[in-house]
Design a protein around this motif. Structure first.
Motif, PDB file in Angstrom:
ATOM      1  N   ASP A  79     -20.080   5.533 -39.981  1.00 57.89           N
ATOM      2  CA  ASP A  79     -18.797   6.029 -39.552  1.00 57.89           C
ATOM      3  C   ASP A  79     -18.177   5.071 -38.283  1.00 57.89           C
ATOM      4  OD1 ASP A  79     -18.576   8.509 -40.861  1.00 57.89           O
ATOM      5  OD2 ASP A  79     -20.058   9.350 -39.285  1.00 57.89           O
ATOM      6  N   LEU A  80     -19.113   4.541 -37.551  1.00 59.26           N
ATOM      7  CA  LEU A  80     -18.716   3.264 -36.741  1.00 59.26           C
ATOM      8  C   LEU A  80     -18.425   2.227 -37.407  1.00 59.26           C
ATOM      9  CD1 LEU A  80     -21.982   3.754 -34.448  1.00 59.26           C
ATOM     10  CD2 LEU A  80     -19.683   4.687 -33.706  1.00 59.26           C
ATOM     11  N   LEU A  81     -19.071   1.797 -38.534  1.00 55.23           N
ATOM     12  CA  LEU A  81     -18.457   0.678 -39.300  1.00 55.23           C
ATOM     13  C   LEU A  81     -17.127   0.969 -39.893  1.00 55.23           C
ATOM     14  CD1 LEU A  81     -21.713  -0.235 -41.328  1.00 55.23           C
ATOM     15  CD2 LEU A  81     -20.576  -1.637 -39.516  1.00 55.23           C
ATOM     16  N   ALA A  82     -16.855   2.119 -40.245  1.00 54.59           N
ATOM     17  CA  ALA A  82     -15.492   2.448 -40.925  1.00 54.59           C
ATOM     18  C   ALA A  82     -14.532   2.313 -39.758  1.00 54.59           C
ATOM     19  CB  ALA A  82     -15.607   3.770 -41.577  1.00 54.59           C
ATOM     20  N   TYR A  83     -14.890   3.007 -38.597  1.00 51.93           N
ATOM     21  CA  TYR A  83     -13.716   2.861 -37.444  1.00 51.93           C
ATOM     22  C   TYR A  83     -13.453   1.377 -37.053  1.00 51.93           C
ATOM     23  CZ  TYR A  83     -11.877   4.081 -33.033  1.00 51.93           C
ATOM     24  OH  TYR A  83     -10.644   4.236 -31.956  1.00 51.93           O
ATOM     25  N   ALA A  84     -14.434   0.661 -37.464  1.00 56.60           N
ATOM     26  CA  ALA A  84     -14.280  -0.831 -36.815  1.00 56.60           C
ATOM     27  C   ALA A  84     -13.051  -1.509 -38.061  1.00 56.60           C
ATOM     28  CB  ALA A  84     -15.630  -1.735 -36.597  1.00 56.60           C
ATOM     29  N   THR A  85     -13.590  -1.290 -39.159  1.00 58.08           N
ATOM     30  CA  THR A  85     -12.668  -1.759 -40.206  1.00 58.08           C
ATOM     31  C   THR A  85     -11.236  -1.307 -40.208  1.00 58.08           C
ATOM     32  OG1 THR A  85     -14.598  -1.933 -41.844  1.00 58.08           O
ATOM     33  CG2 THR A  85     -12.696  -1.891 -42.680  1.00 58.08           C
ATOM     34  N   GLU A  86     -11.219   0.092 -40.012  1.00 54.63           N
ATOM     35  CA  GLU A  86      -9.798   0.556 -39.768  1.00 54.63           C
ATOM     36  C   GLU A  86      -8.852   0.131 -38.722  1.00 54.63           C
ATOM     37  OE1 GLU A  86      -7.899   5.090 -39.468  1.00 54.63           O
ATOM     38  OE2 GLU A  86     -10.157   4.845 -39.659  1.00 54.63           O
ATOM     39  N   HIS A  87      -9.606  -0.010 -37.605  1.00 56.25           N
ATOM     40  CA  HIS A  87      -8.805  -0.663 -36.431  1.00 56.25           C
ATOM     41  C   HIS A  87      -8.995  -2.042 -35.958  1.00 56.25           C
ATOM     42  CE1 HIS A  87      -9.384   3.763 -35.655  1.00 56.25           C
ATOM     43  NE2 HIS A  87      -8.278   3.702 -35.011  1.00 56.25           N
ATOM     44  N   ASN A  88      -9.246  -2.624 -37.118  1.00 53.25           N
ATOM     45  CA  ASN A  88      -9.526  -4.160 -36.978  1.00 53.25           C
ATOM     46  C   ASN A  88     -10.231  -4.670 -35.744  1.00 53.25           C
ATOM     47  OD1 ASN A  88      -8.032  -4.792 -39.423  1.00 53.25           O
ATOM     48  ND2 ASN A  88      -6.223  -4.311 -38.384  1.00 53.25           N
TER      49      ASN A  88
END
Length: 442
Positions: free
Chosen positions: A168-177
Motif C-alpha cells: 500500500d505504501l508503494l502504491a501510494y508513492a506510485t499514485e502520487h509520483n
C-alpha cells in the motif's frame, strides 16, 4: 479506506498523539519513511524530519542524506541530520553493526526530539515489519510479550504506519509520483530480518496468500491477551509476595499450590534477576531443606523453613574492623556501634545494649561477622557454647544469622551483638567502671 484516512484513523484509535503535537519523523529516504512524511503533510500534522547517516554504504549514504535534505526543504519542515562513525562505535563497544546503528540512532533521535520541542519520534514500521518481528521472536523463543510485536507506542516512540502493508505504501508513492531511494543493504539476506522478508514470508504466502493480514490480526489479539495476562500476574504477585524491610517473602506451600506454577514463578523471579535456566533450580527449593539457596544475577533466593526469602546480593565487606581505645563510633552495612566508658550504674536490659566490666576488656577490639567455629560463654552459663548452636536455640533464620556481628577482645568473643554477652565479661559486685556498647541496626 485510503492511506491518508487510514493514518488519521489509526492515530486516533491507538491514541498515539494529539493533532497539535509536533512529531519528529525518523526518515531514511526509503519508501516507507518518505510516504510517512508526505502523509503527515497531507494530514496537516506538525512535524520535523531527522536523518542519520551511518556512513556504511559510501556514496549511497551521502546520496540518501542529500535526498532527505531536499525532501525536508520541499515539504517546508525543519530538518536535522547527523553523521556517525558506526564501524568505529561497533568496534569500541564490541557490538554488531546493527546494534551499533540502533543505539546511535535512538540516542540521537531522543536528544534531537527534546531539543526541537517535539512530543514524539515516529518511525515508519509497517505491518510486514511487525509480522517479521513476531516470527523472529517465535523462532528465537519467546514469552507472551514477544507476540505483541512492535507496539504502536512506547514511551516517546510512535509507529503510525503499523496499520498498513508495504504494497500500500508503494502504491501510494506510485499514485502520487513520490520519489524515494533504495537501500542496497535491504536486498541482501545476510541479515536475519531480510532473510524472513525475502525467503520465509514469500513461501508462507504461497500457501496462505493472506498470511500477513492474518498474523497482523493475531497480533492485535495477542496484545489484548497480554493485558489480561499481566492483570492476572499482578494479582498472583500481590497474593504471593510480602515484604519485610529489604527482604521479600513467599510462603512455600502457597506457591506450590499455584497454577500454572512455572509461568507464575517465572514472572515473579525474573524481577529478581532469575534467568530462565535458573528457574528449575529455584523451583527445586520448594522441596528442599532449610538453608538451600540459589543466587541470581542480583539476588539470593533462600529456603528458610516454610518460606522462600529473597534478598539483594550483599556487597563484600572487610572481614573485620579494628577498634582502638579512642574510637567511639563504628558504622557497618547492618548497623552502628557506639562505645563509651561510664561509671557503674543501673545496668540496661535492652537487647541492643551491652554492659561489660571495663577492666576485663583488652584493646584493640575487633568487630566482625560471626563464623563457623566461633564459641563463647553465654551470660549465666559456665561452659562454652558454639555460636551456631546458640543461634539454633534462638530459632534464628538463615537471613537473621547472616546479619549477626560479634565483638572480640583478646581473641575472645565478648558480645554476640544484639543477643548475649559473654559471661566472663559481665558486671560483678567488684566492677567499678563499665564499657557501655549500643548497637543500632539499620
Amino acid at each position: 479506506m485510503d492511506l491518508l484516512t487510514g493514518l488519521t484513523t489509526y492515530i486516533q484509535k491507538e491514541n498515539l498523539f494529539s493533532p497539535d503535537q509536533k512529531i519528529l519523523l525518523a526518515t531514511s529516504g526509503g519508501v516507507d519513511s518518505v510516504v510517512m512524511a508526505h502523509l503527515f503533510k497531507q494530514a496537516g500534522l506538525p512535524f520535523a524530519i531527522a536523518h542519520c547517516n551511518f556512513q556504511l554504504r559510501g556514496d549511497e549514504s551521502v546520496r540518501d542524506e542529500s535526498f532527505v535534505t531536499t525532501l525536508a526543504a520541499t515539504l517546508g519542515v525543519p530538518f536535522f541530520s547527523v553523521r556517525f562513525d558506526t564501524a568505529d562505535y561497533a568496534t569500541e563497544k564490541r557490538v554488531s553493526i546493527q546494534v551499533a546503528a540502533r543505539e546511535l540512532r535512538y540516542e540521537w533521535l531522543e536528544t534531537t526530539r527534546k531539543a526541537s520541542g517535539c512530543a514524539y519520534i515516529a518511525t515508519a514500521h509497517h505491518m510486514q515489519d511487525n509480522v517479521e518481528t513476531v516470527l523472529m521472536n517465535i523462532c528465537k523463543g519467546t514469552g507472551i510479550s514477544g507476540l505483541h510485536g512492535i507496539l504502536p507506542r512506547q514511551t516517546t516512540l510512535v509507529r503510525p504506519l503499523l496499520f498498513t502493508q508495504k504494497k500500500d505504501l508503494l502504491a501510494y508513492a506510485t499514485e502520487h509520483n513520490i520519489s524515494y531511494v533504495e537501500d542496497s543493504s535491504n536486498i541482501t539476506i545476510k541479515y536475519t530480518r531480510n532473510f524472513f522478508r525475502h525467503q520465509i514470508i514469500p513461501v508462507m504466502q504461497e500457501a496462505y496468500p493472506g498470511v500477513v493480514n492474518n498474523i497482523a490480526a493475531g497480533i492485535e489479539r495477542f496484545r489484548e491477551a497480554e493485558e489480561l495476562y499481566s492483570q492476572s500476574v499482578i494479582r498472583h504477585k500481590k497474593r504471593l509476595l510480602s515484604q519485610k524491610g529489604n527482604t521479600w517473602m513467599i510462603a512455600v506451600l502457597r506457591l506450590q499450590k499455584t497454577v500454572p506454577l512455572h509461568t507464575i514463578a517465572w514472572e515473579i523471579f525474573r524481577d529478581f534477576g532469575c534467568s530462565s535456566a535458573q528457574l528449575p533450580q529455584v523451583l527445586e527449593l520448594l522441596h528442599s531443606t532449610s538453608g538451600r539457596l540459589v543466587e541470581t544475577a542480583s539476588h539470593r533466593i533462600i529456603r528458610d523453613r516454610q518460606w522462600l526469602l529473597i534478598t539483594t546480593l550483599a556487597e563484600q565487606e572487610a572481614p573485620l574492623i579494628v577498634i582502638e581505645k579512642e574510637r567511639t563510633h563504628v558504622v557497618t552495612t547492618d548497623g552502628h556501634l557506639k562505645i563509651k566508658e561510664v561509671s557503674k550504674t543501673v545496668i540496661p536490659t535492652a537487647a541492643n545494649i551491652a554492659c561489660l566490666d571495663k577492666h576485663t576488656v583488652q584493646y584493640p577490639l575487633l568487630l566482625r561477622r560471626w563464623k563457623q567455629g566461633d564459641y563463647f560463654y553465654p551470660l549465666g552459663m559456665r561452659k562454652k557454647k558454639k555460636v551456631s548452636r546458640f543461634f539454633i536455640d534462638q530459632k534464628l533464620s538463615l537471613l537473621q544469622k547472616e546479619k549477626i556481628w560479634v565483638l572480640e577482645s583478646g581473641k575472645r568473643i565478648v558480645w554476640v551483638i544484639g543477643m548475649r554477652i559473654d559471661d566472663r565479661f559481665k558486671i560483678t559486685d567488684s566492677t567499678k567502671d563499665m564499657l557501655l556498647l549500643e548497637w543500632s541496626a539499620i
